[in-house]
Design a protein around this motif. Sequence first.
Motif, short mmCIF file in Angstrom:
data_model
loop_
_atom_site.label_atom_id
_atom_site.label_comp_id
_atom_site.label_asym_id
_atom_site.label_seq_id
_atom_site.Cartn_x
_atom_site.Cartn_y
_atom_site.Cartn_z
N ARG A 161 0.85 -1.20 0.00
CA ARG A 161 0.00 0.00 0.00
C ARG A 161 0.88 1.26 0.00
O ARG A 161 0.63 2.20 -0.74
CB ARG A 161 -0.93 0.00 1.21
CG ARG A 161 -1.87 1.19 1.21
CD ARG A 161 -2.97 1.04 2.25
NE ARG A 161 -3.82 2.22 2.21
CZ ARG A 161 -3.98 3.04 3.24
NH1 ARG A 161 -3.38 2.81 4.39
NH2 ARG A 161 -4.76 4.10 3.12
N PHE A 162 1.92 1.24 0.81
CA PHE A 162 2.86 2.37 0.85
C PHE A 162 3.53 2.55 -0.51
O PHE A 162 3.61 3.67 -1.03
CB PHE A 162 3.92 2.13 1.94
CG PHE A 162 5.00 3.17 1.94
CD1 PHE A 162 4.83 4.39 2.57
CD2 PHE A 162 6.21 2.94 1.29
CE1 PHE A 162 5.83 5.35 2.56
CE2 PHE A 162 7.21 3.89 1.27
CZ PHE A 162 7.02 5.10 1.90
N GLN A 163 4.01 1.46 -1.09
CA GLN A 163 4.69 1.53 -2.39
C GLN A 163 3.78 2.09 -3.47
O GLN A 163 4.21 2.85 -4.33
CB GLN A 163 5.22 0.14 -2.79
CG GLN A 163 6.32 -0.39 -1.88
CD GLN A 163 7.53 0.53 -1.78
OE1 GLN A 163 7.93 1.16 -2.75
NE2 GLN A 163 8.11 0.62 -0.60
N ALA A 164 2.50 1.72 -3.41
CA ALA A 164 1.54 2.25 -4.39
C ALA A 164 1.36 3.76 -4.22
O ALA A 164 1.25 4.50 -5.21
CB ALA A 164 0.20 1.54 -4.24
N LEU A 165 1.36 4.23 -2.98
CA LEU A 165 1.23 5.67 -2.73
C LEU A 165 2.45 6.42 -3.27
O LEU A 165 2.32 7.43 -3.96
CB LEU A 165 1.07 5.95 -1.23
CG LEU A 165 -0.24 5.52 -0.58
CD1 LEU A 165 -0.13 5.59 0.94
CD2 LEU A 165 -1.39 6.37 -1.09
N VAL A 166 3.63 5.92 -2.95
CA VAL A 166 4.88 6.57 -3.37
C VAL A 166 5.00 6.59 -4.90
O VAL A 166 5.48 7.55 -5.49
CB VAL A 166 6.09 5.87 -2.71
CG1 VAL A 166 7.39 6.35 -3.30
CG2 VAL A 166 6.07 6.12 -1.21
N ALA A 167 4.52 5.53 -5.54
CA ALA A 167 4.62 5.41 -7.00
C ALA A 167 3.75 6.44 -7.73
O ALA A 167 3.91 6.64 -8.94
CB ALA A 167 4.25 4.01 -7.44
N ARG A 168 2.88 7.12 -7.03
CA ARG A 168 2.05 8.15 -7.67
C ARG A 168 2.88 9.35 -8.13
O ARG A 168 2.48 10.09 -9.01
CB ARG A 168 0.95 8.63 -6.72
CG ARG A 168 -0.10 7.59 -6.43
CD ARG A 168 -1.13 8.18 -5.51
NE ARG A 168 -2.17 7.23 -5.16
CZ ARG A 168 -3.21 7.56 -4.43
NH1 ARG A 168 -3.36 8.80 -3.98
NH2 ARG A 168 -4.12 6.65 -4.13
N TYR A 169 4.03 9.54 -7.48
CA TYR A 169 4.93 10.61 -7.93
C TYR A 169 5.70 10.07 -9.13
O TYR A 169 6.38 9.05 -9.02
CB TYR A 169 5.88 11.04 -6.80
CG TYR A 169 6.83 12.14 -7.21
CD1 TYR A 169 6.36 13.42 -7.45
CD2 TYR A 169 8.18 11.88 -7.40
CE1 TYR A 169 7.22 14.44 -7.85
CE2 TYR A 169 9.05 12.89 -7.79
CZ TYR A 169 8.57 14.16 -8.01
OH TYR A 169 9.42 15.17 -8.41
#
Length: 190
Positions: A161-169
């Motif tokens: 979930r964290f990785q998906a959030l960070v990948a938005r940048y």
Amino acid sequence: MPRSSTDRRRGSAGPQDAQRIMVDGDEVLVIRSPRRTRTVTADQLDGTLRLRVPSRLSRAQVDEHARAFQQKLRRRAEQRRRTDEELMRRALELSREHLDDIPRPTSVVWSDRQTTRWGSTTSTEGTIRLSSRLQKMPLWVQDAVLVHELAHLIEPGHGPRFQALVARYPRTREADAFLEGVSFAWSHPQ
């Protein structure tokens, strides 16, 4: 609407002379002039690079000039370091742009004490600290670290979930590679 002779003397372009193109993901306003024979000039208009070029310039030549001016503008921006207040403003912008405006940090500051990590977050207090070592790095790298720390205000661990959030940048992977290279260079001095 026809341009006046005053407009022509000043070199302003009418809509028929201007073309918006994309160069490396950035919009560039290209203004072609039959009167311009050799020189290419550039400025920024509302954050968009504006190039004034001779009419005969090929698209490849325009792209080359655009890249050179974009690089020059980035270097100038990077030489000016963000203050803590600017860092907070940027964090709020990044939250809005990439994280649905969910993380709302209470403070975002530079830290001279962080020598082993690029950033840290105290999620219970909503505080973010970025290593002062980042101040000399490109703004997009700083932004990637900010997004990483903002994501910790939503998700404390480093799971999917964290990785998906960070990948938005969009430049996350590029920034990670950049920081890995810097870390390697610092840990392996000549």
